[in-house]
Design an enzyme around this catalytic site. Sequence first.
Site, PDB file in Angstrom:
ATOM      1  N   GLU A 255       0.841  -1.191   0.000  1.00  0.00           N
ATOM      2  CA  GLU A 255       0.000   0.000   0.000  1.00  0.00           C
ATOM      3  C   GLU A 255       0.884   1.251   0.000  1.00  0.00           C
ATOM      4  O   GLU A 255       1.830   1.309   0.768  1.00  0.00           O
ATOM      5  CB  GLU A 255      -0.934   0.046   1.212  1.00  0.00           C
ATOM      6  CG  GLU A 255      -2.011   1.106   1.043  1.00  0.00           C
ATOM      7  CD  GLU A 255      -3.028   1.145   2.182  1.00  0.00           C
ATOM      8  OE1 GLU A 255      -2.730   0.612   3.261  1.00  0.00           O
ATOM      9  OE2 GLU A 255      -4.095   1.713   1.969  1.00  0.00           O
TER      10      GLU A 255
ATOM     11  N   ALA B 158       1.754  -1.136  10.848  1.00  0.00           N
ATOM     12  CA  ALA B 158       1.248  -2.455  10.490  1.00  0.00           C
ATOM     13  C   ALA B 158       0.494  -2.321   9.174  1.00  0.00           C
ATOM     14  O   ALA B 158       0.198  -1.212   8.740  1.00  0.00           O
ATOM     15  CB  ALA B 158       0.315  -2.983  11.575  1.00  0.00           C
TER      16      ALA B 158
ATOM     17  N   GLU C 210      -2.695  -4.192   6.675  1.00  0.00           N
ATOM     18  CA  GLU C 210      -3.834  -5.104   6.715  1.00  0.00           C
ATOM     19  C   GLU C 210      -3.910  -6.062   5.539  1.00  0.00           C
ATOM     20  O   GLU C 210      -4.994  -6.297   5.003  1.00  0.00           O
ATOM     21  CB  GLU C 210      -5.116  -4.280   6.800  1.00  0.00           C
ATOM     22  CG  GLU C 210      -5.455  -3.445   5.542  1.00  0.00           C
ATOM     23  CD  GLU C 210      -4.949  -2.013   5.578  1.00  0.00           C
ATOM     24  OE1 GLU C 210      -3.957  -1.742   6.287  1.00  0.00           O
ATOM     25  OE2 GLU C 210      -5.533  -1.167   4.882  1.00  0.00           O
TER      26      GLU C 210
ATOM     27  N   GLU D 241      -5.999  -3.377  12.474  1.00  0.00           N
ATOM     28  CA  GLU D 241      -5.731  -4.144  11.249  1.00  0.00           C
ATOM     29  C   GLU D 241      -6.811  -5.188  11.010  1.00  0.00           C
ATOM     30  O   GLU D 241      -7.201  -5.440   9.866  1.00  0.00           O
ATOM     31  CB  GLU D 241      -4.352  -4.806  11.333  1.00  0.00           C
ATOM     32  CG  GLU D 241      -3.198  -3.827  11.549  1.00  0.00           C
ATOM     33  CD  GLU D 241      -3.158  -2.690  10.549  1.00  0.00           C
ATOM     34  OE1 GLU D 241      -3.511  -2.907   9.376  1.00  0.00           O
ATOM     35  OE2 GLU D 241      -2.779  -1.564  10.955  1.00  0.00           O
TER      36      GLU D 241
END
Length: 880
Positions: free
Chosen positions: A145, A285, A287, A321
């Site tokens: 991402e 983090a 996802e 997440e």
Amino acid sequence: MTPPPAAPASPVGEDSAYRLPRTVAPLRYELTITPDLGAATFSGDEVVSLQVHQPISEIVLNAAELEISRASLAAPDGTRHQLTITMVEADEQVVLGLPTPVPAGSATLELSFSGVLNDKLRGFYRSTFVDQSGAQRVIATTQFESTDARRAFPCWDEPDRKAVFSVTLVVDEGLTAISNAAVASDSRVEEAPAGDGKRRVRFADTMVMSTYLVAMVVGPLEATEPTDIEGIPLRVVHVPGKGHLCDFALEVGAHALRFFSAWFAIAYPADKLDLIALPDFAAGAMENLGAVTFREQVLLIDPAAASRAELERVADVVSHEIAHMWFGDLVTMKWWNGLWLNEAFATFMEMLCVDAFRPDWERWVSFGLSRGAAMDTDGMASTRPIEFPVGRPSEAEGMFDILTYEKGAAVLRMLERYLGAEPFRRGIGHYLNAHRHGNAETTDLWDAIETVTGEPVRATMDSWIFQGGYPLVRVSASGDRRALALDQLPFRYRAEGNGRGAIGSDWQVPVMLRAGVKGADAGDEAEQVEHHRVLLGPDGARVDLGGRVNWVVVNEGGWGFYRAHQYGDLAQALADQLGNLGPLERFNLVSDTWAEVLAGIQPLGAFLALIRRLENESDPSVWSVVVGALALLDRIGGEGSRPALQAFARARLGPAFGRAGWTAKIGDGERTGTLRATLLDALGNLGADPRVIERARGIHADAMAGQEAIEPDLAGAVVAVVAVNGGGAEYEAFLERYHHPANPQEETRYLYSLPRFRQPDLVARTLEFARTEARTQNAPFMVNLLLVNRDGGRAAWEFVKAHWDELLVRFPRNTIPRMLSGISGLCEPALAADVGAFLKAHPVPSGGRTVEQSLERLAVNLAFAQREGPTLAAMLEATL
Ligand SMILES: [Zn+2]
């Protein structure tokens, strides 16, 4: 009112140069990737099932930093073609040319490619660690991402080009391989020479999903035994030797899986869930469906040695997440302009989930701090609307900021409180069911909630989403005190300058208020409490009361994303009610008053007088606002007012700390440890309290000598106080402890204590350490802390200038604006001017808006320093 800008239906036309043509649709990718961890390279083969919508003579998809060696197409008409390959590096695209046009229908594209496992923490990259034998080991892992899947395999790298992914990883025997889905088969590679020991790990098909959610992780990793949570195997994956740090994450993960399946009333959308801790990770983090990746310190934790705040951070990130598995992964934004909703909603759900996990943590109360920080930024002319049109995907990089996460979540909370929790939940369920496995726009969500609740949700929320800033809601009593008049104007920190910037003009404000009234019946002088709910528009509002008003809380519960200002004796009456206010209401009173002081609306004396009234305050968030304010006073006053400031800090914070005490007591709340730590840190630092410093040193020395461990909630504050007041010997000891920590939290604690040492030689040493030795995931945050360091800020700034080009190359680019946020404390005129000139001449590659906001905050602080600095010492002494 000035209507907010209309929501762009399709923010960028599909013919835009940044967008891929829609002539073909990818349906299913069969990916076979072979990473070579030693050589830091990988090779791949890809078979993509396509639907060709119209006759085509070329296929355009995304690819970057890849070598594509072969491309062929099995066309809908049964013919097979070798394709010409033209890389268009500037657009991160590859054009595959056909010798003759082919018709519409089903086709299969085959590609072979290779690339480098980079050290930039994006795309397919290398993470390293030293194992228990002292050898360096390598992990190959992904972070896609927003638009870095194209650095690992050629693809239609846009969020609404969803497809099924069938991933196969060819890896060395002995390595663990993980992707989004469960392992379907795991076999020795037959064609490999005997003894080569390669395995082919094939994963099951994923659901249809966006490319940015694909994950591949290969390395010498271990996993916990799977725990079955309502049919979903849950594991934590980690480097060897850290298996004892996984239980808490498993507990939170199990809670979150159950909580969200019930709240959304939709089953978890993947076939397993791995929570993977990585030694090098640029974000917190990510996802990835079924294979969530984390920084180690927000996943692996020893509950017996961790503070409540550190445990809360792990619970937050894991919950956030896992919320994305539904909101983001199952239903995805159409284009990057909708990124904010993904993140704002996941942040909102994170709070809800953690609040259900540990109600005694009062997660929504501590969220007040996050909301307050967002309001700090959002009161700047250089703020931005939560949602804005995004053309080039890189423009969305600027969306990963406090306005997306914290303001976004706060306005969702405001809406939820106003509508009621259950109607809000039903609206979300309606939205997710209508768009599952698909893509949606922000307005689809408002429309879904509007359908369920019948409230004007879209018009209300558009006023919060499509314009920056927030209102100052002002309230006054009518002459007979039987009514309240409310109006609004945009809050801003700087009245001068170039207008309001991105700050909007008026809002649909969902106001909830509580008022104490008397004389509802003739002769009845008992006070009654009334609650009112008003949608405050541009024309103001009048609230009729059942009697004569004594006092009013305009932002009842404290959920609204606005500040309140009370006129006349109402302001005094509210301060007198302090003991009857909820914690968030007290937080808002203190935070709003401080904001008005910084903005020049109220004098500093008003804030100092309010602090005097906090003698019984026990909420750590309220004290955090006070401590933050004192830290700025410490910066603007300089040496001249320092003794007065230290005395003021000791006088105001000392009694509260005395009540909290050094050690936990029976009857303490869950957040008392956080209160104790907040006050201890401030007393040992801003207050320079000799007894506090001495005792902190003693506690730390005992712990170092192995006599008695520091109480976990106090550890961060004790380490900070020793560092702030420490010299070379302490520095060596802290560095040593960082190199040999008991757990990731201790490693982080000692690492981030280094920038708090104030001696010039130690500041220089830490800067050099950040430049050369520290992991690039942490180094920018060390530099940030050095910029904030009262005595080291100037040296840190000189260092940033001297090494600018090098830092831009070495540090992950999303961290550069965060590093630079530390400049806002450099509020000496000549230094501030230098900062402004340098950053104007050296724009950052992304996140420029965040840097502008830091520069504006510096200007606000500088103006405040010029206004209040000369009289600060006298004022502090007078209020003591
Ligand atoms: Zn997120």
